[in-house]
Design a protein around this motif. Sequence first.
Motif, PDB file in Angstrom:
ATOM      1  N   VAL A 292       0.893  -1.125   0.060  1.00  0.00           N
ATOM      2  CA  VAL A 292       0.058   0.027  -0.038  1.00  0.00           C
ATOM      3  C   VAL A 292       1.040   1.398   0.136  1.00  0.00           C
ATOM      4  O   VAL A 292       0.626   2.187  -0.801  1.00  0.00           O
ATOM      5  CB  VAL A 292      -0.901   0.044   1.129  1.00  0.00           C
ATOM      6  N   ILE A 293       1.838   1.132   0.783  1.00  0.00           N
ATOM      7  CA  ILE A 293       2.548   2.529   0.895  1.00  0.00           C
ATOM      8  C   ILE A 293       3.903   2.432  -0.268  1.00  0.00           C
ATOM      9  O   ILE A 293       3.775   3.609  -0.702  1.00  0.00           O
ATOM     10  CB  ILE A 293       3.612   2.263   2.449  1.00  0.00           C
ATOM     11  N   THR A 294       4.328   1.298  -0.681  1.00  0.00           N
ATOM     12  CA  THR A 294       5.196   1.458  -1.803  1.00  0.00           C
ATOM     13  C   THR A 294       4.420   1.829  -3.254  1.00  0.00           C
ATOM     14  O   THR A 294       5.152   2.806  -3.708  1.00  0.00           O
ATOM     15  CB  THR A 294       5.780   0.018  -1.861  1.00  0.00           C
ATOM     16  N   ILE A 360       6.134   8.769   3.045  1.00  0.00           N
ATOM     17  CA  ILE A 360       5.170   9.319   2.040  1.00  0.00           C
ATOM     18  C   ILE A 360       5.573  10.756   2.121  1.00  0.00           C
ATOM     19  O   ILE A 360       5.896  11.677   1.233  1.00  0.00           O
ATOM     20  CB  ILE A 360       3.680   9.256   2.465  1.00  0.00           C
ATOM     21  N   PRO A 361       5.346  11.524   3.500  1.00  0.00           N
ATOM     22  CA  PRO A 361       5.918  13.252   3.667  1.00  0.00           C
ATOM     23  C   PRO A 361       7.364  13.098   3.294  1.00  0.00           C
ATOM     24  O   PRO A 361       7.586  14.268   2.703  1.00  0.00           O
ATOM     25  CB  PRO A 361       5.727  13.247   4.903  1.00  0.00           C
ATOM     26  N   LEU A 362       8.163  12.081   3.281  1.00  0.00           N
ATOM     27  CA  LEU A 362       9.693  12.338   2.879  1.00  0.00           C
ATOM     28  C   LEU A 362       9.666  12.511   1.588  1.00  0.00           C
ATOM     29  O   LEU A 362      10.543  13.451   1.197  1.00  0.00           O
ATOM     30  CB  LEU A 362      10.591  11.285   3.555  1.00  0.00           C
ATOM     31  N   PHE A 363       9.029  11.650   0.764  1.00  0.00           N
ATOM     32  CA  PHE A 363       9.284  12.146  -0.665  1.00  0.00           C
ATOM     33  C   PHE A 363       8.443  13.263  -1.164  1.00  0.00           C
ATOM     34  O   PHE A 363       8.992  13.964  -2.238  1.00  0.00           O
ATOM     35  CB  PHE A 363       8.539  10.839  -1.350  1.00  0.00           C
ATOM     36  N   LEU A 364       7.568  13.573  -0.585  1.00  0.00           N
ATOM     37  CA  LEU A 364       6.911  14.828  -0.855  1.00  0.00           C
ATOM     38  C   LEU A 364       7.595  16.261  -0.617  1.00  0.00           C
ATOM     39  O   LEU A 364       7.395  17.083  -1.287  1.00  0.00           O
ATOM     40  CB  LEU A 364       5.301  15.022  -0.121  1.00  0.00           C
ATOM     41  N   ILE A 380      12.184  20.793   0.259  1.00  0.00           N
ATOM     42  CA  ILE A 380      12.667  21.153   1.605  1.00  0.00           C
ATOM     43  C   ILE A 380      14.185  20.006   1.370  1.00  0.00           C
ATOM     44  O   ILE A 380      15.059  20.607   1.886  1.00  0.00           O
ATOM     45  CB  ILE A 380      11.597  20.446   2.686  1.00  0.00           C
ATOM     46  N   ILE A 381      13.691  18.964   0.780  1.00  0.00           N
ATOM     47  CA  ILE A 381      15.219  17.967   0.557  1.00  0.00           C
ATOM     48  C   ILE A 381      15.596  18.380  -0.919  1.00  0.00           C
ATOM     49  O   ILE A 381      14.937  17.876  -1.966  1.00  0.00           O
ATOM     50  CB  ILE A 381      14.705  16.499   0.732  1.00  0.00           C
ATOM     51  N   THR A 382      16.661  18.936  -1.054  1.00  0.00           N
ATOM     52  CA  THR A 382      17.200  19.528  -2.253  1.00  0.00           C
ATOM     53  C   THR A 382      18.371  18.590  -2.702  1.00  0.00           C
ATOM     54  O   THR A 382      18.863  19.075  -3.647  1.00  0.00           O
ATOM     55  CB  THR A 382      17.480  20.952  -2.091  1.00  0.00           C
ATOM     56  N   VAL A 450      -2.373  10.763  -3.034  1.00  0.00           N
ATOM     57  CA  VAL A 450      -0.840  11.315  -2.741  1.00  0.00           C
ATOM     58  C   VAL A 450      -0.636  12.493  -3.917  1.00  0.00           C
ATOM     59  O   VAL A 450       0.195  13.406  -3.614  1.00  0.00           O
ATOM     60  CB  VAL A 450       0.073  10.300  -2.720  1.00  0.00           C
ATOM     61  N   ARG A 451      -0.848  12.082  -4.984  1.00  0.00           N
ATOM     62  CA  ARG A 451      -0.815  13.162  -6.056  1.00  0.00           C
ATOM     63  C   ARG A 451      -1.501  14.334  -5.992  1.00  0.00           C
ATOM     64  O   ARG A 451      -1.098  15.401  -6.202  1.00  0.00           O
ATOM     65  CB  ARG A 451      -1.028  12.389  -7.495  1.00  0.00           C
ATOM     66  N   GLY A 452      -2.644  14.185  -5.341  1.00  0.00           N
ATOM     67  CA  GLY A 452      -3.440  15.194  -5.150  1.00  0.00           C
ATOM     68  C   GLY A 452      -2.829  16.119  -4.114  1.00  0.00           C
ATOM     69  O   GLY A 452      -3.052  17.493  -3.990  1.00  0.00           O
ATOM     70  N   ALA A 453      -2.081  15.667  -3.295  1.00  0.00           N
ATOM     71  CA  ALA A 453      -1.546  16.562  -2.213  1.00  0.00           C
ATOM     72  C   ALA A 453      -0.361  17.378  -2.908  1.00  0.00           C
ATOM     73  O   ALA A 453      -0.176  18.366  -2.102  1.00  0.00           O
ATOM     74  CB  ALA A 453      -0.885  15.593  -1.283  1.00  0.00           C
ATOM     75  N   ILE A 454       0.119  17.138  -3.961  1.00  0.00           N
ATOM     76  CA  ILE A 454       1.217  18.009  -4.572  1.00  0.00           C
ATOM     77  C   ILE A 454       0.762  18.823  -5.938  1.00  0.00           C
ATOM     78  O   ILE A 454       1.575  19.375  -6.259  1.00  0.00           O
ATOM     79  CB  ILE A 454       2.375  17.131  -4.835  1.00  0.00           C
TER      80      ILE A 454
END
Length: 462
Positions: A292-294, A360-364, A380-382, A450-454
């Motif tokens: 589910v997470i992957t 999930i938040p780490l990738f976003l 944030i992570i560049t 998740v895509r909707g979140a970005i």
Amino acid sequence: MAEDDDPQCVLDDYDAEPSVPRLVNAIDAWLYFLLGCTFLLSWTVLITALSFFLSRLAGSPLRATLGSYMSMAITASGLAFMAHATATSKQWSSFRRILISTGWLSLLMFLFFLSTFIHVPPSWFFAFIIVNGIMQAGWASHLGTAVYAEAALLGSHCVQALMTGQAAVAVIVSAVQLISAVGSIWGASRQPTASEVSDGIAEERAARVLFGVSTAVMVATMVVYAWSKTLPSHELRTGRMEQQRRSRDAEELRGLISAGPAIITLPDTKIQILRVFKANLVYEISGAYVYVITLAVFPPITVSILSTNPNMHPLLFSAIHFLVFSVGDLLGRHLCSYPRWMIWSERRVLTIAILRTLFIPLFLMCNVQRSATAPPTTAIITSDFLFMLILGVFGVSNGYVSTMSMLGASSLEHNAKLKGRQEDVDVAATVANFCVNVGLTLGSIASFAVRGAICDCNPFVE
């Protein structure tokens, strides 16, 4: 059946002569390693070739959400096919099912190879991807059901080899894609812009090699498995399955000719599946939630993360990102071959699976591109290195938890809830594999959220 022909006697003979089981087990392990490669090859190829698919959909509103639609369609249909395959697992010859499934998968992959030479309107190509993917999902589901059942009957070393093969093929495919990408962009512009529309030539060449090699691997697997019918372990597999079938038929016959109470105790495949499902619920939830997470972020979201280095070609960065995840996944599965790294506690396995939600938040937080025309989000992570490190750990945890869930669910030695029932081993492996497909489907659906979140817009449109 004579005593010497009894499969259990054959197994006991193997145990009595150490040199024989080592040879037989080694051959079996390599055979199921190869079957594991083929079982997951179609899915691995499809997600690795995503850059090629996207290049063919340039300018189409279908491009932005192809990854999510493809994942959802393939996993949802695969789940339906898997339900049918699981329910009929005792009614079909696994040998015949594996050969037929591999043959159809080879043909469908060859059609993808041909598609690299033919150009059609984007909407037609989109439909071709989805239909072909659904058909591959169906045959892969039947292949997986039969392969897991056979491997579980032969022992944990075959299950381990099968799981490792699934991860190894991803590494091989990703490496082939990376090499193809390097060759395809050789001499191309070293400074592509984020909004640059690719002509798709590099992606097309890389995909052609990928699809061609994959077709050859599938055909080779079909030939090798057909040859495996001459191995001693083939008689052991078929002997155990036939013994279970005769035992079940005998019980049914006794129920028909005896008094009423005997009919009540008739062994029933559906009842057995439900009983095993309830006993292994924690392991099954763990295996499902891992995917589910992957699938919620990989590849629909991770493929949209761009390099912060302007000199890095997007195709090359995407190929490297697939390879990093695949290597991590293989490492995680390989860790399960060392007893000191294995966790048999179902609750601990579930805890690790739940903790993966933090990815999930780490990738976003990384350099995500919202759409083909919009600029990247404020990251944030560049650091590209940090992104790849997170992705590698993500892959390790995926391989480790999924393997421990499968091994724990079908282990008579470490899973007390099976109560030592040998006849439940193949059912436990089949049901656990079905739950993995449930997780894949739910993860694909979650990728839209998740895509909707970005996105600043509806995630279902570009």
